[in-house]
Scaffold this motif. Structure first.
Motif, PDB file in Angstrom:
ATOM      1  N   GLU A 127     -17.562  55.997  80.386  1.00  0.00           N
ATOM      2  CA  GLU A 127     -16.522  56.927  79.927  1.00  0.00           C
ATOM      3  C   GLU A 127     -15.685  57.414  81.104  1.00  0.00           C
ATOM      4  N   GLU A 128     -16.348  57.704  82.227  1.00  0.00           N
ATOM      5  CA  GLU A 128     -15.626  58.177  83.413  1.00  0.00           C
ATOM      6  C   GLU A 128     -14.709  57.092  83.971  1.00  0.00           C
ATOM      7  N   SER A 129     -15.185  55.833  83.996  1.00  0.00           N
ATOM      8  CA  SER A 129     -14.419  54.760  84.644  1.00  0.00           C
ATOM      9  C   SER A 129     -13.419  54.086  83.710  1.00  0.00           C
ATOM     10  N   GLU A 130     -13.779  53.926  82.419  1.00  0.00           N
ATOM     11  CA  GLU A 130     -12.940  53.177  81.486  1.00  0.00           C
ATOM     12  C   GLU A 130     -12.173  54.071  80.515  1.00  0.00           C
ATOM     13  N   GLY A 131     -12.700  55.289  80.303  1.00  0.00           N
ATOM     14  CA  GLY A 131     -12.067  56.190  79.349  1.00  0.00           C
ATOM     15  C   GLY A 131     -12.717  56.126  77.980  1.00  0.00           C
ATOM     16  N   LEU A 132     -12.582  57.196  77.246  1.00  0.00           N
ATOM     17  CA  LEU A 132     -13.193  57.285  75.916  1.00  0.00           C
ATOM     18  C   LEU A 132     -12.589  56.259  74.959  1.00  0.00           C
ATOM     19  N   GLU A 133     -11.291  55.981  75.094  1.00  0.00           N
ATOM     20  CA  GLU A 133     -10.632  55.062  74.175  1.00  0.00           C
ATOM     21  C   GLU A 133     -11.266  53.672  74.215  1.00  0.00           C
ATOM     22  N   ALA A 134     -11.671  53.234  75.414  1.00  0.00           N
ATOM     23  CA  ALA A 134     -12.307  51.915  75.530  1.00  0.00           C
ATOM     24  C   ALA A 134     -13.632  51.883  74.782  1.00  0.00           C
ATOM     25  N   LEU A 135     -14.399  52.969  74.886  1.00  0.00           N
ATOM     26  CA  LEU A 135     -15.677  53.021  74.172  1.00  0.00           C
ATOM     27  C   LEU A 135     -15.441  53.045  72.663  1.00  0.00           C
ATOM     28  N   ALA A 136     -14.431  53.794  72.239  1.00  0.00           N
ATOM     29  CA  ALA A 136     -14.132  53.847  70.806  1.00  0.00           C
ATOM     30  C   ALA A 136     -13.715  52.474  70.285  1.00  0.00           C
ATOM     31  N   GLU A 137     -12.924  51.730  71.069  1.00  0.00           N
ATOM     32  CA  GLU A 137     -12.504  50.390  70.656  1.00  0.00           C
ATOM     33  C   GLU A 137     -13.693  49.442  70.576  1.00  0.00           C
ATOM     34  N   ALA A 143     -18.898  47.665  65.138  1.00  0.00           N
ATOM     35  CA  ALA A 143     -19.382  48.241  63.879  1.00  0.00           C
ATOM     36  C   ALA A 143     -18.247  49.023  63.215  1.00  0.00           C
ATOM     37  N   PRO A 144     -17.293  48.307  62.599  1.00  0.00           N
ATOM     38  CA  PRO A 144     -16.133  48.992  62.011  1.00  0.00           C
ATOM     39  C   PRO A 144     -16.516  50.009  60.942  1.00  0.00           C
ATOM     40  N   ASP A 145     -17.595  49.752  60.207  1.00  0.00           N
ATOM     41  CA  ASP A 145     -18.012  50.703  59.174  1.00  0.00           C
ATOM     42  C   ASP A 145     -18.494  52.005  59.797  1.00  0.00           C
ATOM     43  N   VAL A 146     -19.199  51.893  60.934  1.00  0.00           N
ATOM     44  CA  VAL A 146     -19.653  53.093  61.647  1.00  0.00           C
ATOM     45  C   VAL A 146     -18.451  53.813  62.259  1.00  0.00           C
ATOM     46  N   PHE A 147     -17.544  53.044  62.835  1.00  0.00           N
ATOM     47  CA  PHE A 147     -16.359  53.631  63.473  1.00  0.00           C
ATOM     48  C   PHE A 147     -15.578  54.509  62.494  1.00  0.00           C
ATOM     49  N   GLU A 148     -15.502  54.087  61.246  1.00  0.00           N
ATOM     50  CA  GLU A 148     -14.739  54.839  60.244  1.00  0.00           C
ATOM     51  C   GLU A 148     -15.329  56.219  59.981  1.00  0.00           C
ATOM     52  N   THR A 149     -16.595  56.422  60.326  1.00  0.00           N
ATOM     53  CA  THR A 149     -17.245  57.716  60.067  1.00  0.00           C
ATOM     54  C   THR A 149     -17.233  58.637  61.284  1.00  0.00           C
ATOM     55  N   VAL A 150     -16.641  58.186  62.398  1.00  0.00           N
ATOM     56  CA  VAL A 150     -16.718  58.908  63.671  1.00  0.00           C
ATOM     57  C   VAL A 150     -15.332  59.359  64.112  1.00  0.00           C
ATOM     58  N   ASP A 151     -15.244  60.558  64.651  1.00  0.00           N
ATOM     59  CA  ASP A 151     -14.002  61.034  65.264  1.00  0.00           C
ATOM     60  C   ASP A 151     -13.841  60.321  66.612  1.00  0.00           C
ATOM     61  N   PRO A 152     -12.854  59.429  66.753  1.00  0.00           N
ATOM     62  CA  PRO A 152     -12.730  58.644  67.999  1.00  0.00           C
ATOM     63  C   PRO A 152     -12.345  59.477  69.211  1.00  0.00           C
ATOM     64  N   LYS A 153     -11.981  60.737  69.006  1.00  0.00           N
ATOM     65  CA  LYS A 153     -11.633  61.597  70.131  1.00  0.00           C
ATOM     66  C   LYS A 153     -12.783  62.523  70.529  1.00  0.00           C
ATOM     67  N   ASN A 154     -13.914  62.379  69.873  1.00  0.00           N
ATOM     68  CA  ASN A 154     -15.091  63.198  70.178  1.00  0.00           C
ATOM     69  C   ASN A 154     -16.046  62.371  71.037  1.00  0.00           C
ATOM     70  N   PRO A 155     -16.149  62.653  72.340  1.00  0.00           N
ATOM     71  CA  PRO A 155     -16.970  61.820  73.227  1.00  0.00           C
ATOM     72  C   PRO A 155     -18.429  61.738  72.790  1.00  0.00           C
ATOM     73  N   HIS A 156     -18.987  62.869  72.377  1.00  0.00           N
ATOM     74  CA  HIS A 156     -20.398  62.875  71.971  1.00  0.00           C
ATOM     75  C   HIS A 156     -20.623  61.971  70.769  1.00  0.00           C
ATOM     76  N   ARG A 157     -19.752  62.081  69.759  1.00  0.00           N
ATOM     77  CA  ARG A 157     -19.929  61.284  68.544  1.00  0.00           C
ATOM     78  C   ARG A 157     -19.763  59.796  68.812  1.00  0.00           C
ATOM     79  N   VAL A 158     -18.760  59.452  69.631  1.00  0.00           N
ATOM     80  CA  VAL A 158     -18.524  58.039  69.925  1.00  0.00           C
ATOM     81  C   VAL A 158     -19.708  57.442  70.674  1.00  0.00           C
ATOM     82  N   LYS A 159     -20.174  58.135  71.707  1.00  0.00           N
ATOM     83  CA  LYS A 159     -21.280  57.598  72.512  1.00  0.00           C
ATOM     84  C   LYS A 159     -22.573  57.546  71.700  1.00  0.00           C
ATOM     85  N   ARG A 160     -22.796  58.559  70.865  1.00  0.00           N
ATOM     86  CA  ARG A 160     -24.019  58.559  70.043  1.00  0.00           C
ATOM     87  C   ARG A 160     -23.999  57.399  69.057  1.00  0.00           C
TER      88      ARG A 160
END
Length: 297
Positions: A127-137, A143-160
């Motif tokens: 997250e520090e080196s690539e940014g949250l957006e890269a992890l969200a992508e 897992a597109p179905d999981v992605f749809e249930t997560v706020d892509p701007k919430n670092p904790h939710r994306v990483k979890r």
């Protein structure tokens, strides 16, 4: 006699700690924390941690930059309760995080376990080196179905979510010993509670809450860290950044605390098998003691 397992629930500021500690004295019971913010080290004043921590289990478990959720809570609470039952001792679970208590008492099945520490550290570094957006992508691609249930701007939710996809952990099922169980909620009406919450926030600042937040900043923690999402910490962080005045930080904290108390009262309306008391202080303690009386004769 079969040991008692008691929950003391309710909105913030309702006096849960005082009632729980008085009942623990009477019943020789072990106190177990069920407040999601009080598991974090270095966050004592703003989370209203008990004065005598030695009486409690499950306080100060992790640093503010670590995640902690209901799965971790029940995973730690179960062996403690099993040992207490085997010793014939009573237990009192106290805190304002209703999900923790409900999952434990209603013996939830299929909860997610704790994340892998090495994977969590790797994702933090990424997250520090690539940014949250890269992890969200990456989550979207895997897992597109999981992605749809997560706020892509919430670092904790994306990483979890990524942790669960990359390294699934065995699901946790709650199974308690056959305690006598009783849930008690202290839920005074807003007219009683709101002035208490306002005064409590002011006293916290007088007792060094700003200095507590400054210490966390100096310790290298970030405003976005999981623990620092607790009410008031972000507002005081902004004050220390010079973005707002202390009076504004305190006023916003009081408003947010009242809203949180309202959400907690709403949660209690759907809580199974709970005895809701509208009293606080000594009257609340008396009513709680009367509820327990039939169980200890």
């Amino acid at each position: 006699m079969t040991p008692l397992l008691i929950a003391i629930m309710g909105p913030t500021g309702a006096g849960k700690t005082g009632v729980a500690e008085a009942l623990a004295d009477h019943l020789d019971a072990q106190l177990i924390n069920a407040d999601a913010s009080q598991v974090y080290r270095g966050m004592d004043i703003g989370t209203a941690k008990p004065v005598d921590k030695s009486r409690y289990q499950l306080l100060d478990l992790c640093d503010p930059d670590e995640s902690f959720g209901v799965g971790e809570f029940v995973q730690l609470a179960q062996p403690i309760l099993t040992q207490l039952f085997e010793e014939g001792r009573n237990a009192i679970v106290v805190g304002g995080t209703g999900l923790y208590i409900r999952a434990l008492f209603e013996e939830y099945q299929g909860l997610a376990g704790a994340p892998n520490p090495a994977l969590r550290e790797l994702l933090n570094v990424r997250e520090e080196s690539e940014g949250l957006e890269a992890l969200a992508e990456e989550l979207r691609a895997m897992a597109p179905d999981v992605f749809e249930t997560v706020d892509p701007k919430n670092p904790h939710r994306v990483k979890r979510a990524l942790e669960k996809v990359l390294l699934p952990t065995p699901l946790i099922s709650v199974k308690l010993p056959p305690f006598q169980k009783l849930k008690i909620a202290l839920s005074p009406n807003p007219e009683t509670l709101d002035p208490i919450l306002e005064k409590r926030s002011e006293v916290m600042v007088q007792n060094g809450w700003v200095q507590e937040v400054e210490t966390l900043r100096k310790g290298g923690f970030k405003r976005s860290d999981p623990g620092l999402r607790a009410i008031g910490y972000g507002q005081l962080w902004d004050f220390l950044d010079g973005k707002i005045e202390l009076e504004e930080a305190l006023a916003t904290t009081i408003v947010e605390t009242r809203r949180y108390a309202k959400r907690q009262r709403t949660w209690l309306r759907s809580e199974p098998n709970v005895k809701v008391l509208k009293s606080a202080g000594e009257e609340g303690l008396f009513e709680a003691s009367e509820l327990i009386r039939p169980f200890v004769r």
